[in-house]
Each structure stands twice: as C-alpha cells, then as structure tokens.
Motif scaffolding. Structure first.
Motif, mmCIF file in Angstrom:
data_model
loop_
_atom_site.group_PDB
_atom_site.id
_atom_site.type_symbol
_atom_site.label_atom_id
_atom_site.label_comp_id
_atom_site.label_asym_id
_atom_site.label_seq_id
_atom_site.Cartn_x
_atom_site.Cartn_y
_atom_site.Cartn_z
ATOM 1 N N ASP A 250 1.023 -1.087 0.136
ATOM 2 C CA ASP A 250 -0.149 0.050 -0.103
ATOM 3 C C ASP A 250 0.897 1.235 -0.035
ATOM 4 N N THR A 251 0.907 2.065 -1.263
ATOM 5 C CA THR A 251 1.731 3.024 -1.348
ATOM 6 C C THR A 251 1.165 4.392 -0.680
ATOM 7 N N HIS A 252 0.208 4.527 -0.022
ATOM 8 C CA HIS A 252 -0.519 5.674 0.394
ATOM 9 C C HIS A 252 -1.024 5.386 1.495
ATOM 10 N N VAL A 253 -0.371 5.699 2.724
ATOM 11 C CA VAL A 253 -0.868 5.528 4.247
ATOM 12 C C VAL A 253 -0.456 6.594 5.116
ATOM 13 N N HIS A 254 -1.613 6.920 5.862
ATOM 14 C CA HIS A 254 -1.486 8.052 6.652
ATOM 15 C C HIS A 254 -1.803 7.822 8.265
ATOM 16 N N THR A 255 -1.308 8.642 8.957
ATOM 17 C CA THR A 255 -1.905 8.357 10.593
ATOM 18 C C THR A 255 -2.248 9.871 10.858
ATOM 19 N N PHE A 256 -3.054 9.936 11.737
ATOM 20 C CA PHE A 256 -3.799 11.004 12.253
ATOM 21 C C PHE A 256 -2.608 11.625 13.242
ATOM 22 N N ALA A 264 -6.856 7.481 12.702
ATOM 23 C CA ALA A 264 -5.873 6.314 12.992
ATOM 24 C C ALA A 264 -4.495 6.948 13.692
ATOM 25 N N SER A 265 -4.600 6.618 14.751
ATOM 26 C CA SER A 265 -3.306 6.919 15.630
ATOM 27 C C SER A 265 -2.150 5.958 15.096
#
Length: 684
Positions: A250-256, A264-265
């Motif tokens: 998965d090339t596109h992942v974020h965290t809050f 998503a922490s």
C-alpha cells in the motif's frame, strides 16, 4: 443499499413520551441542498431534525444511541441547543452511542436537533432509531463479553485480522472496548494483532465476521451475549488467493498522529497493517518523513511487514507520494510552482526511486491535475502541468474512488501511447481505522515475498519502476505470454501471440468479466460464469490476431461492489453523477509486444512521428495510416493539429471518409478531446 423508512412514528417530528419508551424506530431522510445520490428519494423529508421529548425526573438519561447511514459531511447533534457531538463521518450503517453530560437534560420537555454544520455540501443521510439510556455509554456497552480467537486454518495459529461486529439489525455495533496496544477499535470493527479479542457489548445477538484483506476468506458466527457470562467463539480463516511471488504493497498510508486528519493513531495504523495483510506499507504523511520501524517492533507486529519511509509531498498543484526515503533526508520543497521543480527537489533531497502522481482526477487546492484544461487524456499531452516527470500514477485509490472507474485508466493508456513509461498503482489513501481502511486497494509487486518481515526493498522498488505491478481492488489479475513473460516486460512474440490471463479473488467477491485492452482500446470482453467461487475465478487464453505493429496489452477484471460491512466498497469521493454502481477490480501492468521484431518497443507516438517525417502532406499521411491502429491515428491528428492544420478542412475530411474505421475514429476522438464538454467514450 436503499433504506426505506418504517411506519411513520413522529408526526411533525414531535414525540412526547417517558424516558422508558422513547424510540424513533425508523429512519428519517435528511439533506440540505440538491440530491447527492439517486438511491435516495428526490426530496428529503427534512433539512434537519428537531425532536421534542419529555423526561421524568427519576429517569434522567446518561447516554443515547442512534443509527446512521451515509454520513459524509459534518452533522451535529445538540440537546437544548448545546452541541453533544457530531455524527460519525462514515457512509456505513452503524449504531452510535454518545454520553450525555449531567444537567444537559432537564425534567420535562427537552429538544434534540440534528443539523448539517460546516460546509454546505449536499449530503443525503438516514438518521433514526433514537434511544436514551439511564446508564453511561461505558456501563451500557460493557455489560457482556464475547471472547473471540481467530486462527489460520492451515497453521492452526492465531493470526492478525479484522473483526466486524453486527447487531441484530445488521448495523455496525459500537462496542465497549477501547483501543489497546494489540487492538484498533471503531464502531463495529476491532483489528487485533494477536488474533484474539474480548468484545464488550450489551445483551443481545451479534454476528461476528473475521477476515484479513482480499487474499483471505472469511468466517462468521452468531453469538448471544448475556450479562455475567463470557461467551467464547473460535473462527478460522484460510488463504483463498494465491499471491506467491508478489508482495502486497500500500503506497499511500496516513496516520492522524502525523497528518492530523482522519482518526488512526500510529499504534492503530500498525495494527491495521498487520490485520489487512499489507506486507510493504509506505508511510506517506503529508510533507513528513516518518518511520514505522521502532514502534512496530515495540508492538510486536514488525514480523508481519517491512515498513518503508515515504512522504506525500503535498503541493498546490498536485500531490506526489515518494519512497524510499532515507531517515535523515531533508524534506523536498513543497512550495515550488511547477512539477519539474518539485520533482527536481524530490530527487535532489531524497533520491526517491518511486514518484507517484496521486488522485489525478480529484480537486485539491482548486487544482485537478488531469482536468481537460491541464491534460489531454487521449494523447497524454500536458497542457498546463509541464512534462510528466513522475514514474507512476494512482489508478485506484480506495479512499477516493471515481464515479467512472475507467477514467484514470484512460489517462494511463494515453501516457503509455505517448511513450511515457508509467507504472499503475493501487492504494488506499487511508487516514482511518475503519472508514476507508488500509489495503482495500493495493499494489501487488512481482518480486520475492518469502519473508514479509524482511523484504528486499531495493528489489521491490526496481520491480515497481519496471512496471511489474498489478492493481487490486478485491480482484487479482495476472497476464503472461509464452508462459514466462508478464507485466513490466517486453517480448518479441511469435505470430498471432497467445496471451494467458488468470483472475483470482476471495469467495466473498463476485467477478463478472475480464477485458483485454490493446494500446488502450478494448479488444475482447469475456464474461465470467463462476465469479463467486474462491481462488481462480477465470483462467484462459486469447489469441491476438492481425497485429502489425508494436502494442501494449493490459487485462482488467471487473466485479460487483462489496456490500457486506466486513469490507464495504465506498462511494466516490468527489462524484460526477448522483448515480453510482459499486465495483471491484483487478488489473495487470503493461506487457509490451515487439511485433515488428526490431528488439525495441515503439509507442503509438513513435509511429506517428515516424510517419509524419516520411509523409509531409496531410493527404499522404492519412493514407499511410491504413495499417495502423486508432491510437496512432489520434497521435497523427495531434501532430497535424499542433502544426497548424485545420482538422475540419473539407479536403482533409474527404480523405478521412475514404480511410479505414480505425483512422476515422482516431481523428474523431482527438477532435472531441479538444472540447472538454464532450466526454470520451469508455470503450472506443
């Protein structure tokens, strides 16, 4: 899904009763502005909800619950004009609970309102099944326990997974669990990194579904929860899709934690990565270089994946995901004003081998990178963006799906026909634990995958650069020729080459058809008769006849959208129509065929330029196109147009009328592409 209201129980939306009996047992359709989706009634019942209720002094409620569906924008629930909280921004059907502060509700009459706040963007929602409870949210939700253990059917060992909890109405059920260092919890969803969780719920009957992304089957059970008892349930899941030799990325992942939006922490993100079976996650928080390595080790999930430092370089004229990035690398300058300068800064400061153009059909900061005003989709010609200097682009972004699933594919085909080598990417763009979750769309990279915790990152990057990548959104499609050549390769085939295509998917995804595209144009559609079986849904061969020049081929399998709440496919992020048909999809990368056997691949643009050099007059150039395909004809039309030729000239049109169909079509499509209000056909 269309939710129809039950019998009308709220005349004038005024409802008087005691606290023990208050229940709006139906949905109310709310909307401000124009209709968002044609699955809703043309006219909403109300723009907002106002609900008056009476409370006895001996039964002041401590929390309330309600059911919501299709909430995309910001809606605020208030009691006696005091905001209590916002509805969850999630399109799924869910039962939500909110605590009520003391003194907010008084004995006697009180008023509850639900109103859209924030941006005045049309948002069709259903709200209803309102109930008040005399316990706090925690006390109400933690009355019963269900101990669940999920194992791999093959190894008999516990396995990270996603648990989906549905109540008796089929809604995602809010549970009483907080997130921990082994779980990530949202309404109706618990990700567990250990394969085990004790679910806290009120008394009732619940359906629990265990799954682990699109490679795995699901298992489910219905459990009755009773106070003062702990129910036990064991579930087993097995791998149904064979992805040996491919790495799930998965090339596109974020965290809050770092991007500051979504929910998503960092800890929750790492647990969800393991729970969805992503083996190569790229950390792409906005304009930051983040490493998952230390915390993944501390949480005990590092063995399930190999984390990579990346960055979503977020600019005013486009977003670019880049990786791998050294931990000590300086940040690229995201304030630059051209793609060429931005990519130059990325390469200079990070040396990133992969640079992906993200969500090219979405509007960010007022710019749509591949809008008709900035980019000609048909020929890959940049009108306002400058040279395309990335080496990949997103085709499916499951957090920002498109109304027309083929639009970004047409953009990709246009660039390939121009001779610009671009790898197609699938990703999630996930900022959330459960709304748009990680890995729903993903990229399968053809490279060694034996040990997910110790993947060879340089080999994966090289394979991705070379186009050895397959996009998955519920389906996994592969293509080969002569039993050894696949996506990202060039082959000099025998006459009338034979292409072998395989479509795989889990039992809970139904495949409907597989299509083969040659130079971006539909060559063949094959219905899939057994699209609901697990594993191989279709496998077969196609003979490619009458090829006279080099071409590229791509196979795309399509299927139904998933409505089950264990893996629901989303509605479009920025829809272009109120009508939407959900879908699943799996596409291959590009396989190049050296038909003219000169040891190199010639694109449609290359052929067009060669013909233009040897046939200087428009009449001779058009006649020379007789044995070339539509893609070459479109590029010839562009060359003539940009050289000042009037493509509507009577003499030129007379020559076209005597030309083969593919030449006429190529010119017609190019002329249409100059008028942004005319849509291109999806399968010319």
């Amino acid at each position: 899904m269309l939710y129809k209201p039950f019998a009308f129980l709220l005349p004038g939306l005024l409802f008087f009763c005691s606290i023990h009996n208050i229940a709006a047992e139906r949905f109310v359709h709310l909307r401000t502005g124009e209709r968002e989706w044609d699955s809703f009634a043309p006219t909403a019942e109300h723009e907002s909800l106002t609900h008056t209720f009476h409370v006895d002094s001996e039964a002041i409620p401590r929390c309330l619950s309600f059911r919501q569906v299709d909430v995309k924008q910001q809606w605020t629930l208030a009691i006696n004009k005091q905001p209590l909280g916002q509805l969850v921004r999630d399109e799924n059907d869910m039962l939500i609970f909110m605590d009520i502060p003391s003194n907010l509700i008084q004995p006697g009459n009180n008023q509850l309102t639900v109103t859209q706040t924030g941006r005045a963007t049309p948002d069709d929602i259903y709200f209803g099944y309102l109930q008040f409870h005399t316990q706090t949210k925690a006390d109400y939700l933690q009355q019963c326990q269900i101990a669940v253990k999920v194992t791999d059917r093959t190894t008999q060992q516990p396995i990270p997974c996603r648990l989906t909890i549905l109540n008796n109405s089929g809604s995602l059920m809010t549970v009483g669990n907080p997130s921990t260092d082994t779980t990530a919890v949202r309404a109706g969803v618990i990700y567990t990194s250990t394969g085990q969780a004790t679910i806290m719920v009120p008394p009732g009957r619940y359906t629990i579904i265990a799954g682990r992304g699109m490679e795995w089957g699901i298992d489910s059970a219905t459990v009755t929860a009773l106070p003062a008892e702990t129910a036990s349930q064991q579930l087993t899941i097995n791998r149904e899709v064979d992805t040996r030799g491919f790495v799930a990325c998965d090339t596109h992942v974020h965290t809050f934690t770092h991007s500051r939006h979504g929910d998503a922490s960092l800890d929750e993100r790492l647990i969800t990565i393991a729970g969805e079976g992503i083996e190569l996650p790229i950390a792409t928080d906005h304009n930051l270089h983040i490493s998952y390595e230390p915390r993944a080790t501390e949480l005990g999930v590092r063995k399930y994946f190999t984390p990579v430092i990346g960055n979503e370089v977020t600019t005013r004229i486009g977003h670019f995901n880049i990786f791998p990035v050294p931990a000590s690398a300086p940040l690229p300058d995201h304030t630059l004003d051209t793609w060429e300068k931005i990519i130059g800064s990325i390469r200079e400061k990070t040396g990133a081998g992969i640079i992906i153009l993200n969500h090219a059909r979405d509007v960010h900061s007022g710019v749509t990178p591949f809008s008709p005003q900035r980019h000609n989709s048909l020929t890959g010609h940049s009108i306002a963006n400058g040279p395309f200097v990335a080496n990949a682009m997103e085709l499916i972004n499951s957090g920002a799906t498109q109304t027309d699933v083929m639009q970004l594919y047409r953009d990709w085909f246009g660039m390939m026909n121009r001779g610009i080598q671009v790898t197609g990417i699938g990703c999630s763009d996930s900022h959330d634990v459960a709304r748009h979750f990680i890995g729903q769309s993903r990229t399968y990279i053809r490279c060694p995958d034996g040990d997910p915790g110790n993947l060879d990152i340089p080999k994966a990057v090289t394979a991705l650069q070379n186009g050895k990548a397959h996009v998955s959104y519920g389906l996994f499609t592969t293509l080969r020729i002569q039993d050894k050549f696949g996506s990202g390769e060039m082959v000099t085939p025998k006459k009338q080459p034979l292409v072998h295509i395989t479509v795989q998917g889990p039992s809970w995804v139904t495949a409907r058809q597989v299509e083969l595209y040659i130079n971006g144009y539909l060559y063949k559609t094959i219905p899939i008769a057994s699209g609901d079986r697990a594993g191989i849904k279709w496998s077969g061969q196609l003979r490619l006849n009458h090829l006279e020049h080099d071409v590229f081929v791509v196979a795309i399998a399509r299927g139904d959208g998933v409505r089950s709440l264990h893996w629901p496919t989303a509605k479009p992020y920025q829809p272009t129509s109120p009508h939407f048909e959900p879908y699943t999809l799996g596409s291959t990368g590009v396989l190049q065929l050296d038909i003219d056997r000169d040891g190199k691949f010639s694109s449609a643009r290359t052929y067009a330029e060669q013909l233009a050099l040897t046939h200087p007059s428009p009449a001779k150039l058009i006649r020379a196109l007789d044995n070339y395909d539509t893609a070459v004809a479109s590029h010839v039309a562009e060359l003539l147009h940009r050289a000042g030729t009037n493509l509507s000239d009577d003499a030129l049109q007379q020559h076209l009328r005597r030309s083969p169909r593919q030449t006429k079509l190529g010119f017609q499509l190019y002329q249409r592409s100059q008028i942004p209000t005319l849509a291109e056909p999806s399968t010319p």
